[in-house]
Scaffold this active site. Structure first.
Site, PDB file in Angstrom:
ATOM      1  N   THR A 126      17.258  13.493 -30.559  1.00  0.00           N
ATOM      2  CA  THR A 126      18.613  13.856 -30.144  1.00  0.00           C
ATOM      3  C   THR A 126      19.560  13.876 -31.342  1.00  0.00           C
ATOM      4  OG1 THR A 126      18.089  12.782 -28.081  1.00  0.00           O
ATOM      5  CG2 THR A 126      20.382  13.361 -28.420  1.00  0.00           C
ATOM      6  N   CYS A 133      26.358   1.902 -10.757  1.00  0.00           N
ATOM      7  CA  CYS A 133      25.804   0.610 -11.183  1.00  0.00           C
ATOM      8  C   CYS A 133      25.489  -0.269  -9.972  1.00  0.00           C
ATOM      9  CB  CYS A 133      26.773  -0.119 -12.113  1.00  0.00           C
ATOM     10  SG  CYS A 133      26.678   0.465 -13.824  1.00  0.00           S
ATOM     11  N   CYS A 172      25.518   5.069 -15.266  1.00  0.00           N
ATOM     12  CA  CYS A 172      26.832   4.416 -15.154  1.00  0.00           C
ATOM     13  C   CYS A 172      27.945   5.434 -15.368  1.00  0.00           C
ATOM     14  CB  CYS A 172      26.932   3.298 -16.195  1.00  0.00           C
ATOM     15  SG  CYS A 172      28.547   2.490 -16.256  1.00  0.00           S
ATOM     16  N   ARG A 215       7.855   7.370 -35.250  1.00  0.00           N
ATOM     17  CA  ARG A 215       9.240   7.019 -35.498  1.00  0.00           C
ATOM     18  C   ARG A 215       9.464   6.574 -36.945  1.00  0.00           C
ATOM     19  NH1 ARG A 215      11.442   9.244 -31.750  1.00  0.00           N
ATOM     20  NH2 ARG A 215      12.902   8.278 -30.307  1.00  0.00           N
TER      21      ARG A 215
HETATM   22  N1  LIG Z   1      15.362  11.719 -20.769  1.00  0.00           N
HETATM   23  C1  LIG Z   1      15.837  11.026 -21.796  1.00  0.00           C
HETATM   24  O1  LIG Z   1      16.725  10.179 -21.644  1.00  0.00           O
HETATM   25  C2  LIG Z   1      15.259  11.268 -23.158  1.00  0.00           C
HETATM   26  C3  LIG Z   1      15.424  10.332 -24.188  1.00  0.00           C
HETATM   27  C4  LIG Z   1      14.798  10.578 -25.425  1.00  0.00           C
HETATM   28  C5  LIG Z   1      14.077  11.727 -25.604  1.00  0.00           C
HETATM   29  N2  LIG Z   1      13.956  12.641 -24.593  1.00  0.00           N
HETATM   30  C6  LIG Z   1      13.169  13.890 -24.711  1.00  0.00           C
HETATM   31  O2  LIG Z   1      11.814  13.591 -24.458  1.00  0.00           O
HETATM   32  C7  LIG Z   1      10.992  14.560 -25.117  1.00  0.00           C
HETATM   33  C8  LIG Z   1       9.935  13.846 -25.941  1.00  0.00           C
HETATM   34  O3  LIG Z   1      10.543  13.078 -26.970  1.00  0.00           O
HETATM   35  P1  LIG Z   1       9.619  12.515 -28.147  1.00  0.00           P
HETATM   36  O4  LIG Z   1      10.501  11.745 -29.056  1.00  0.00           O
HETATM   37  O5  LIG Z   1       8.444  11.843 -27.580  1.00  0.00           O
HETATM   38  O6  LIG Z   1       9.232  13.923 -28.817  1.00  0.00           O
HETATM   39  P2  LIG Z   1       8.004  14.363 -29.746  1.00  0.00           P
HETATM   40  O7  LIG Z   1       8.339  15.707 -30.245  1.00  0.00           O
HETATM   41  O8  LIG Z   1       7.685  13.290 -30.722  1.00  0.00           O
HETATM   42  O9  LIG Z   1       6.786  14.469 -28.737  1.00  0.00           O
HETATM   43  C9  LIG Z   1       6.534  15.593 -27.962  1.00  0.00           C
HETATM   44  C10 LIG Z   1       5.024  15.748 -27.882  1.00  0.00           C
HETATM   45  O10 LIG Z   1       4.718  16.834 -27.005  1.00  0.00           O
HETATM   46  C11 LIG Z   1       3.538  17.438 -27.483  1.00  0.00           C
HETATM   47  N3  LIG Z   1       3.378  18.781 -26.930  1.00  0.00           N
HETATM   48  C12 LIG Z   1       3.991  19.919 -27.302  1.00  0.00           C
HETATM   49  N4  LIG Z   1       3.516  20.958 -26.584  1.00  0.00           N
HETATM   50  C13 LIG Z   1       2.586  20.464 -25.743  1.00  0.00           C
HETATM   51  C14 LIG Z   1       1.730  21.041 -24.773  1.00  0.00           C
HETATM   52  N5  LIG Z   1       1.749  22.365 -24.526  1.00  0.00           N
HETATM   53  N6  LIG Z   1       0.903  20.233 -24.085  1.00  0.00           N
HETATM   54  C15 LIG Z   1       0.873  18.904 -24.340  1.00  0.00           C
HETATM   55  N7  LIG Z   1       1.660  18.298 -25.262  1.00  0.00           N
HETATM   56  C16 LIG Z   1       2.490  19.078 -25.956  1.00  0.00           C
HETATM   57  C17 LIG Z   1       3.711  17.414 -28.988  1.00  0.00           C
HETATM   58  O11 LIG Z   1       2.453  17.546 -29.646  1.00  0.00           O
HETATM   59  C18 LIG Z   1       4.357  16.055 -29.224  1.00  0.00           C
HETATM   60  O12 LIG Z   1       3.403  15.054 -29.527  1.00  0.00           O
HETATM   61  C19 LIG Z   1      11.959  15.422 -25.943  1.00  0.00           C
HETATM   62  O13 LIG Z   1      12.251  16.578 -25.190  1.00  0.00           O
HETATM   63  C20 LIG Z   1      13.175  14.544 -26.064  1.00  0.00           C
HETATM   64  O14 LIG Z   1      14.346  15.291 -26.274  1.00  0.00           O
HETATM   65  C21 LIG Z   1      14.520  12.410 -23.380  1.00  0.00           C
HETATM   66 ZN   LIG Z   2      17.121   9.133 -28.512  1.00  0.00          ZN
HETATM   67 ZN   LIG Z   3      28.739   1.474 -14.188  1.00  0.00          ZN
END
Ligand SMILES: NC(=O)c1ccc[n+]([C@@H]2O[C@H](COP(=O)([O-])OP(=O)(O)OC[C@H]3O[C@@H](n4cnc5c(N)ncnc54)[C@H](O)[C@@H]3O)[C@@H](O)[C@H]2O)c1
Ligand SMILES: [Zn+2]
Ligand SMILES: [Zn+2]
Length: 367
Positions: free
Chosen positions: A42, A98, A106, A362
């Site tokens: 993000t 909450c 929240c 990470r």
């Molecule tokens: N919902 C939330 O609050 C929240 C919070 C943090 C991150 N996210 C989102 O979650 C997602 C994952 O984050 P991350 O840090 O793990 O990202 P990342 O890019 O490290 O991991 C994504 C993985 O998906 C795999 N991938 C891509 N295409 C694929 C396919 N066709 N089949 C199978 N796997 C495939 C990639 O190889 C990679 O390992 C992102 O979209 C991120 O923005 C959401």
């Molecule tokens: Zn994040």
């Molecule tokens: Zn709240």
């Protein structure tokens, strides 16, 4: 006070690490000295300019952990010396959401936070008398931050902060998607799409919930290896055939739970279609690109599949982040394999490059 911080000056350009001013905490706010901060997608998404709601100049960073340095007037739930994890998703404990067990979203400070301000509509960050905005209410790519009390989770000081920081976003998002959004039941069959920080957390969450079979799907063998370490019983390379393969291995029914953690809308569709007829639940955690939509053939829903989304894993931060950290301290969650690189704040742009190249899970900044 003066401190070092990584500022997003212009979209699409590297962050500029420099001295900025941080004002004292006001009532209800807390000054935190950052010890560690993960670099998350993000941050990169916003820095690139792809996020239409982004703003600059701002101090980025949201996966932080540190020590309370000083509290503002009226702050009672944290005190100087406490170890805290920063929450971009706060928990006021009082708003309609909450008070409901059904959501972690929240409502207390959303509007101002989305605009880059603290709850009173002002910023504590500045440079040469000009405001700099706060990112996600956290701005943790900095030596210090001022944050609302309701956005800090107090954690056991035994937890090394370079591991605890991952609970501020990616790891809790994955764990929570399985534990709090999907509420995976013991003995079930789960498919997790994606083995980045979020997907690997989801694999661990399915295991902690007592799932019998956890299939993890990714495009990288290295990442699938990490998924095995987190409890995946099966690891598959992603592709067109995945839905059929899930059906073949579940007597034609599909999986009890599927969790999507790639951000790719085609994969989201696969996650819907590989959920079991009758009761399969697809949980979408990935963030799709601007304007993209998810295609679902309605027949999948009529025949009993359900789809839900999950922000921050449905985790109610102040209450549940400390519980997740405790499970880590109890040896139930193996955090070390997620920290692939450690670096100084000055190298934050290298953290972006590594993420772009999918080198490691990470990067963690040490202050
Ligand atoms: N919902 C939330 O609050 C929240 C919070 C943090 C991150 N996210 C989102 O979650 C997602 C994952 O984050 P991350 O840090 O793990 O990202 P990342 O890019 O490290 O991991 C994504 C993985 O998906 C795999 N991938 C891509 N295409 C694929 C396919 N066709 N089949 C199978 N796997 C495939 C990639 O190889 C990679 O390992 C992102 O979209 C991120 O923005 C959401
Ligand atoms: Zn994040
Ligand atoms: Zn709240």
């Amino acid at each position: 006070m003066r401190m070092r911080a990584a500022v997003l000056e212009r979209f699409g350009e590297p962050l500029v690490v420099q001295d900025v001013e941080l004002a004292d905490p006001r009532p209800g706010e807390v000054l935190v000295r950052l010890v560690a901060c993960g670099v998350c997608h993000t941050d990169l998404y916003t820095a690139s300019g792809a996020d239409p709601s982004g703003y600059a100049p701002a101090v980025l960073g949201h996966e932080g952990a540190g020590v309370v340095e000083r509290v503002g007037e009226g702050v009672t739930s944290v005190a100087e010396g406490d170890h805290v994890v920063t929450l971009f998703s706060p928990q006021c404990g009082e708003c309609e959401h909450c008070r409901s067990p059904r959501t972690n979203l929240c409502l207390a400070i959303r509007e101002q936070q989305n605009k880059g301000y603290l709850p009173d509509g002002t910023t504590r960050l500045s440079r040469d008398g000009k405001d700099i905005r706060h990112f996600m209410g956290t701005s943790t790519f900095a030596e210090y931050t001022v944050m609302p009390e309701i956005a800090l989770a107090k954690v056991d000081p035994e937890a090394p902060l370079e591991h605890a920081c991952l609970f501020a976003c990616g790891l809790s998002t994955g764990l929570g998607a399985a534990m709090f959004s999907a509420r995976v039941e013991p003995g079930s069959t789960c498919v997790v799409f994606g083995a980045g920080m979020v997907g690997l957390g989801a694999v661990a969450g399915c295991r902690l919930q007592g799932a019998e079979r956890v299939i993890c799907v990714d495009l990288s063998e290295d990442r699938l290896e990490l998924a095995r370490g987190q409890g995946a019983t099966d690891t598959w390379l992603g592709g067109q055939d995945v839905v059929q393969r899930v059906l073949d291995e579940t007597r034609g029914f599909g999986a009890d739970y599927t969790i999507e953690a790639t951000g790719n809308v085609n994969v989201m569709r696969q996650a819907v279609e590989s959920a079991r007829m009758g009761w399969g639940l697809c949980t979408v955690a990935g963030v799709a690109g601007k304007g993209e939509t998810l295609d679902i053939v309605p027949r999948y829903l009529i025949t009993g599949r359900r789809v839900c989304g999950s922000s921050f894993g449905g985790v109610k931060g102040r209450e549940q982040v400390p519980q997740l950290v405790q499970r880590y301290l109890d040896g139930e969650i193996d955090v070390a394999p997620f920290v692939s690189h450690r670096m100084e704040l000055d190298d934050v742009n290298r953290g972006f490059e590594l993420m772009h190249a999918q080198d490691g899970i990470r990067s963690v900044i040490d202050f």
